[in-house]
Design a protein around this motif. Structure first.
Motif, PDB file in Angstrom:
ATOM      1  N   SER A 118       8.871  -3.766  -3.746  1.00  0.00           N
ATOM      2  CA  SER A 118       8.136  -3.124  -3.196  1.00  0.00           C
ATOM      3  C   SER A 118       8.748  -1.289  -2.747  1.00  0.00           C
ATOM      4  CB  SER A 118       6.741  -3.734  -2.223  1.00  0.00           C
ATOM      5  OG  SER A 118       6.805  -4.518  -3.282  1.00  0.00           O
ATOM      6  N   ARG A 125       1.043  -0.975   0.183  1.00  0.00           N
ATOM      7  CA  ARG A 125      -0.121  -0.119  -0.152  1.00  0.00           C
ATOM      8  C   ARG A 125       0.857   0.995  -0.013  1.00  0.00           C
ATOM      9  NH1 ARG A 125      -1.943   0.228   6.514  1.00  0.00           N
ATOM     10  NH2 ARG A 125       0.038  -0.494   6.935  1.00  0.00           N
ATOM     11  N   LYS A 134       7.964   0.842  -5.552  1.00  0.00           N
ATOM     12  CA  LYS A 134       6.375   1.029  -5.627  1.00  0.00           C
ATOM     13  C   LYS A 134       6.125   2.094  -4.158  1.00  0.00           C
ATOM     14  CE  LYS A 134       5.617  -3.360  -7.655  1.00  0.00           C
ATOM     15  NZ  LYS A 134       5.308  -4.580  -7.330  1.00  0.00           N
ATOM     16  N   GLY A 135       6.860   2.783  -3.117  1.00  0.00           N
ATOM     17  CA  GLY A 135       6.655   3.569  -1.986  1.00  0.00           C
ATOM     18  C   GLY A 135       6.226   2.955  -0.971  1.00  0.00           C
ATOM     19  N   GLU A 136       6.032   1.377  -0.930  1.00  0.00           N
ATOM     20  CA  GLU A 136       5.762   1.112   0.862  1.00  0.00           C
ATOM     21  C   GLU A 136       6.867   1.663   1.749  1.00  0.00           C
ATOM     22  OE1 GLU A 136       6.208  -3.540   0.812  1.00  0.00           O
ATOM     23  OE2 GLU A 136       4.376  -3.275   1.201  1.00  0.00           O
ATOM     24  N   ASP A 177      17.066  -9.086  -2.679  1.00  0.00           N
ATOM     25  CA  ASP A 177      16.436  -7.371  -3.640  1.00  0.00           C
ATOM     26  C   ASP A 177      15.658  -6.742  -2.870  1.00  0.00           C
ATOM     27  OD1 ASP A 177      14.320  -9.356  -3.395  1.00  0.00           O
ATOM     28  OD2 ASP A 177      14.579  -9.953  -5.849  1.00  0.00           O
ATOM     29  N   ASP A 219       5.492  -1.418   6.932  1.00  0.00           N
ATOM     30  CA  ASP A 219       5.086  -2.509   5.804  1.00  0.00           C
ATOM     31  C   ASP A 219       6.074  -3.503   5.291  1.00  0.00           C
ATOM     32  OD1 ASP A 219       2.865  -0.770   6.510  1.00  0.00           O
ATOM     33  OD2 ASP A 219       2.397  -0.922   4.715  1.00  0.00           O
ATOM     34  N   SER A 220       7.577  -3.520   4.416  1.00  0.00           N
ATOM     35  CA  SER A 220       7.564  -4.321   3.799  1.00  0.00           C
ATOM     36  C   SER A 220       9.073  -5.696   5.187  1.00  0.00           C
ATOM     37  CB  SER A 220       9.469  -3.321   3.109  1.00  0.00           C
ATOM     38  OG  SER A 220       9.523  -4.485   2.081  1.00  0.00           O
ATOM     39  N   TRP A 261      -2.795  -7.792   7.338  1.00  0.00           N
ATOM     40  CA  TRP A 261      -1.906  -8.968   7.941  1.00  0.00           C
ATOM     41  C   TRP A 261      -2.223 -10.247   8.392  1.00  0.00           C
ATOM     42  CZ3 TRP A 261       1.811  -6.318   6.831  1.00  0.00           C
ATOM     43  CH2 TRP A 261       2.055  -4.924   6.972  1.00  0.00           C
ATOM     44  N   ARG A 267       2.036  -9.553  15.365  1.00  0.00           N
ATOM     45  CA  ARG A 267       3.491 -10.951  15.210  1.00  0.00           C
ATOM     46  C   ARG A 267       5.183 -10.780  15.259  1.00  0.00           C
ATOM     47  NH1 ARG A 267       6.143 -14.294  11.987  1.00  0.00           N
ATOM     48  NH2 ARG A 267       5.830 -16.642  11.480  1.00  0.00           N
ATOM     49  N   SER A 322       6.159 -12.346   8.248  1.00  0.00           N
ATOM     50  CA  SER A 322       5.254 -12.668   8.047  1.00  0.00           C
ATOM     51  C   SER A 322       5.365 -14.484   8.809  1.00  0.00           C
ATOM     52  CB  SER A 322       4.297 -12.522   7.792  1.00  0.00           C
ATOM     53  OG  SER A 322       3.514 -11.340   7.385  1.00  0.00           O
ATOM     54  N   PHE A 323       6.425 -14.682   7.182  1.00  0.00           N
ATOM     55  CA  PHE A 323       7.018 -15.900   6.296  1.00  0.00           C
ATOM     56  C   PHE A 323       7.498 -16.654   7.003  1.00  0.00           C
ATOM     57  CE2 PHE A 323       6.048 -13.281   2.799  1.00  0.00           C
ATOM     58  CZ  PHE A 323       4.309 -14.092   2.537  1.00  0.00           C
ATOM     59  N   MET A 348       0.384 -18.404   3.198  1.00  0.00           N
ATOM     60  CA  MET A 348       1.187 -19.084   3.261  1.00  0.00           C
ATOM     61  C   MET A 348       0.464 -19.609   3.226  1.00  0.00           C
ATOM     62  SD  MET A 348       4.199 -19.114   5.857  1.00  0.00           S
ATOM     63  CE  MET A 348       3.131 -19.141   7.317  1.00  0.00           C
ATOM     64  N   ARG A 378       7.820  -6.400   7.927  1.00  0.00           N
ATOM     65  CA  ARG A 378       6.496  -6.870   8.627  1.00  0.00           C
ATOM     66  C   ARG A 378       6.131  -7.458   7.583  1.00  0.00           C
ATOM     67  NH1 ARG A 378       1.649  -3.674  12.119  1.00  0.00           N
ATOM     68  NH2 ARG A 378       0.736  -6.023  12.609  1.00  0.00           N
ATOM     69  N   THR A 379       5.598  -7.501   6.107  1.00  0.00           N
ATOM     70  CA  THR A 379       4.856  -8.204   5.115  1.00  0.00           C
ATOM     71  C   THR A 379       5.986  -9.454   5.431  1.00  0.00           C
ATOM     72  OG1 THR A 379       3.626  -7.055   3.695  1.00  0.00           O
ATOM     73  CG2 THR A 379       4.425  -8.810   2.841  1.00  0.00           C
ATOM     74  N   LEU A 380       7.189  -8.719   5.440  1.00  0.00           N
ATOM     75  CA  LEU A 380       8.443  -9.998   4.394  1.00  0.00           C
ATOM     76  C   LEU A 380       8.411 -11.146   6.048  1.00  0.00           C
ATOM     77  CD1 LEU A 380      11.297  -8.789   2.373  1.00  0.00           C
ATOM     78  CD2 LEU A 380       9.257 -10.790   1.465  1.00  0.00           C
ATOM     79  N   ARG A 418      -0.443 -13.453   6.700  1.00  0.00           N
ATOM     80  CA  ARG A 418       0.171 -14.890   6.487  1.00  0.00           C
ATOM     81  C   ARG A 418      -0.820 -15.985   6.033  1.00  0.00           C
ATOM     82  NH1 ARG A 418       3.716 -17.067  10.247  1.00  0.00           N
ATOM     83  NH2 ARG A 418       1.795 -17.970  11.585  1.00  0.00           N
TER      84      ARG A 418
END
Lengths: 371, 371, 371
Positions: free
Chosen positions: B110, A320, B113-115, B105, B119-120, A337, B153, B126-127, A344, B122-124, A341
């Protein structure tokens, strides 16, 4: 046995003939289209994802899962970089004990020496039990599936986003998140969904809409700049599936008037970096990089919280920019969020399903009263 | 619960408040600063590393270790390429059965793309169950930790070298190597250490000095070109911790006069590729690429072997150019290759410690009389 | 113990002294040359590959294999991108439970800071139990082996294609495919083999020819443009090993006259992208990119099927352009896709052999009557 690419391609885009090519032994083998799954298959897939998610919480469950695809090898063939999608697939496979490899340099490899796509895909697939494909070309995943369909060692192909048209697994994770959010309210049937932003060029929003045709949402309301509204093909398809479709271009006005109707709001990014002209109300306007994400008209402003119900589900496929401000993060319906998850878990469920292990996983979860 | 980045940042740089943010349940959770560990914690970490190293030698011990973090997933987020550091972390995680992914990379993904970084990350994350971060920006690892601190998390963050200021795990491996080398001579307390080269801009040398403040070395002698001497912040910090600090700029003169005092000599590279002026004795000199590593004044010449004791420990963080010639490789105190391996063991120990498994590992090693 | 690079290099190119450097405890340790294996070793390697291939088909066999190199770590150091070769090695190691890492950025890493190849290889090898090396420089794999030979922690080195001269594992997989194809016809001894295309610059064809000297094929017939014919060194070597060598430059004429003599035809790509002059019959012709693969004279045209026996083995190392049209795919002797899979099996067999586990694998397969 060998069929031409044109035959293969036209058959999978024909609802009646699709199934014989995309499924084997009742399981999906090639996962290329958001609309290829039946309602029952989508529900089973979601249940499998939930089973995996809950089994993964405990050591015994985790060990059970790690044995499911032990020795299984997945290639992630990403011609277009997408770190988070690739990592989500890798994590999903990993949860079941499979080994993943990310191959992202196909552009520079043998293609450059004049090799055909069919040869290249078939050669690389020789070392794997399944391949996940992402490519800027709409046709690539289909070509890969065709090449393997015609080989004597076919392996499953899963599209991880193909060109601008489809993003199947994003649609599946979004659907899974919706279904889960509405679990105690009767699922998505009868719900009023709002999709905001650039619908025309957003694969995620379009793909989700295609999945929803297998259910009975009351309506889908698209709110977007006029130039980025859904095309007639999409709205026609939804209406043929008896989903009420509404279009508007003023988010604030709609929320003030009817915001409390919304059961879910799915925000998307205005992908201004691609713009070559035309924003809402400003025809022939040529957007520049500096305007990226700048259009407040399609931002879910923090003060709009008063206009939606507390049980309204708030989603976004990420990344976003400014369209879903962080003030929303403590809204009870904010599930962004969880979506990440869920990506996955649903991908793990897809790997399990393709390999015929989904029933075993759900049965184990049921026995442990996790499902 | 959510705190601002400024608050977070200032708290972790305050010795009194740091612990509540960087540790959870008595274990390190965010590993960002060389000085964040107590003496007892550093000793336990080294013992854990030794336990892992010795257990790994035998099939049973190896199997025991491989089960410790089975199913655990580590992301190595390296915005700055560093093959050897990344491989050392991956190998360390692997020894305990964890799965690692290298993501390098993030620049092109992202963010473009302005993220936001938050956010970036936290997104990554997640896995994954832990993330290792390397970035040219001094603040990045701290920002990543802050983003996860504020999420629902959180996962551990380990800095793998942040900007020009800190390289925590290099400091830990160097300390481990020193401690091990002095094991039968009472540890690092009371020892005289010599650090040679570009101190001002070398993260490894600075970070090691910060770790040493938790112990009682008799002195640290820095020998460097005047322009690359340690800054007052570092020397002041060491002196406040009652470590005698000496500075000089003539390696040969010092060795001839007092070389036999040295218990350890830590060589570093004169990083001439960065120079924009000023080498020892030649103010305003502008070094060129061709002079890379050319300054003999800070080379440990083979003939200096006569000037140091046979039990003097000889170290280098690598890569080296010409400052530590290969003739030193058969000196009894040459432990440079052991340092490299120790990097893997100490990183494994760190993963074990973060996950609360260090005690179990040490206990197993003790039972088998390996510790 | 430490020997100079020149000594090391000259010893391994001397048939009498080679063995003491390349083998340890009767097992290959450094795999650098196609000609380094004896006939018995090549046969055992092929049997091991077959054992692994068959054990992998069943769950029990797979579990047995996955335990063979559990905890073992392989680095694939590829300075030159080669996705398929790297993936084949990774898959082979994976089948035995080993963990693989692909390192492909050595150009940009510490070499650029002035580090020696020996330091760099030795540092990276510290985290691994074996390294696979691919490099555009003919000498790199040998230099890596030499650096490790002189270290106190040597690990095996396998060349995955070194410069323009050798591609050992390609030769092994090709030999394995030939041997398997001729299994019920007495193996490669007495067979007439035809190798077509650019022999002069094709590592695969040359390397295969070197392996074949350990057996007794009746003849090798090279059909190539005059300028790309095998050099005297190769033909002389083959003749000294009592293999009849024939050369010609007209594929069609040869097939029409003697095509039914051929027991196997090994096609290769005319690597026109490298051309700087000289094609068959057109001396001083300078080929352009647009001519890539265009020379019909060295294409195995579909209508040639009438000129060869149905049991003639048809091979190609891939990638192909137009020299082996897809019409050949249903010829009974077409084994090109088997070659690709065999690459994975023979590399797994090589890892097993290097680690002294080949005998155990063959014994298990024999007990299960799979061999």
């Amino acid at each position: 046995m060998a069929i031409s690419y044109e035959e293969f391609r036209s058959a999978i885009h024909d609802g009646a003939r699709r199934r014989s090519l995309l499924f084997r032994d009742g399981q999906p083998f090639f996962v290329l289209l958001s609309q290829q799954f039946s309602r029952a298959e989508l529900e089973a897939l979601c249940d499998t994802a939930t089973a995996i998610r809950r089994l993964d919480r405990h050591r015994d469950g985790r060990e059970f899962l790690l044995a499911i695809l032990r020795g299984h090898r997945v290639m992630n063939l990403f011609a277009q970089p997408s770190t988070r999608t690739a990592q989500s697939f890798i994590a999903g496979a990993d949860k079941l004990g499979a080994t993943s490899t990310l191959v992202s340099d196909i552009q520079t490899s043998s293609f450059a020496k004049g090799e055909s796509i069919a040869d290249s895909v078939r050669t690389l697939s020789s070392f794997f039990d399944a391949i996940v494909v992402r490519h800027p070309d709409d046709e690539f995943a289909t070509q890969a599936a065709w090449a393997l369909h015609n080989s004597n060692r076919p392996v499953p192909v899963i599209s991880a986003g193909s060109g601008k048209s489809q993003h199947v697994t994003q649609a599946l994770l979004d659907f899974y998140t919706l279904r889960y959010s509405f679990y105690e309210r009767g699922g998505v049937d009868g719900k009023r969904l709002v999709i905001v932003g650039d619908i025309a060029r957003n694969r995620a929003a379009r793909s989700l809409a295609l999945v929803l045709t297998k259910f009975r949402p009351a309506s889908i309301h698209f709110i977007s700049p006029v130039d980025f509204a859904p095309d007639d093909e999409l709205t026609g398809y939804l209406r043929r599936h008896e989903i009420e479709v509404e279009l508007s271009d003023n988010l604030e006005a709609w929320l003030r008037e009817r915001g409390r109707e919304a059961d879910a709001i799915y925000m998307t990014r205005l992908q201004r970096e691609w713009d070559s002209g035309g924003a809402a109300g400003q025809p022939n306007h040529r957007a520049t990089k500096s305007e990226l994400g700048a259009d407040d008209a399609y931002v879910l402003r923090p003060d709009y919280r008063l206009l939606v119900r507390e049980d309204c589900v708030i989603m976004h496929p990420l990344p976003r920019i400014n369209e879903l401000p962080s003030e929303w993060e403590d809204h009870p319906g904010f599930v962004v969020w969880r979506q990440v998850r869920n990506g996955m878990w649903i991908r793990a469920a897809l790997f399990a399903t393709i390999n015929g292990a989904a029933g075993e996983i759900r049965a184990r979860a049921q026995r442990l009263q996790l499902l």
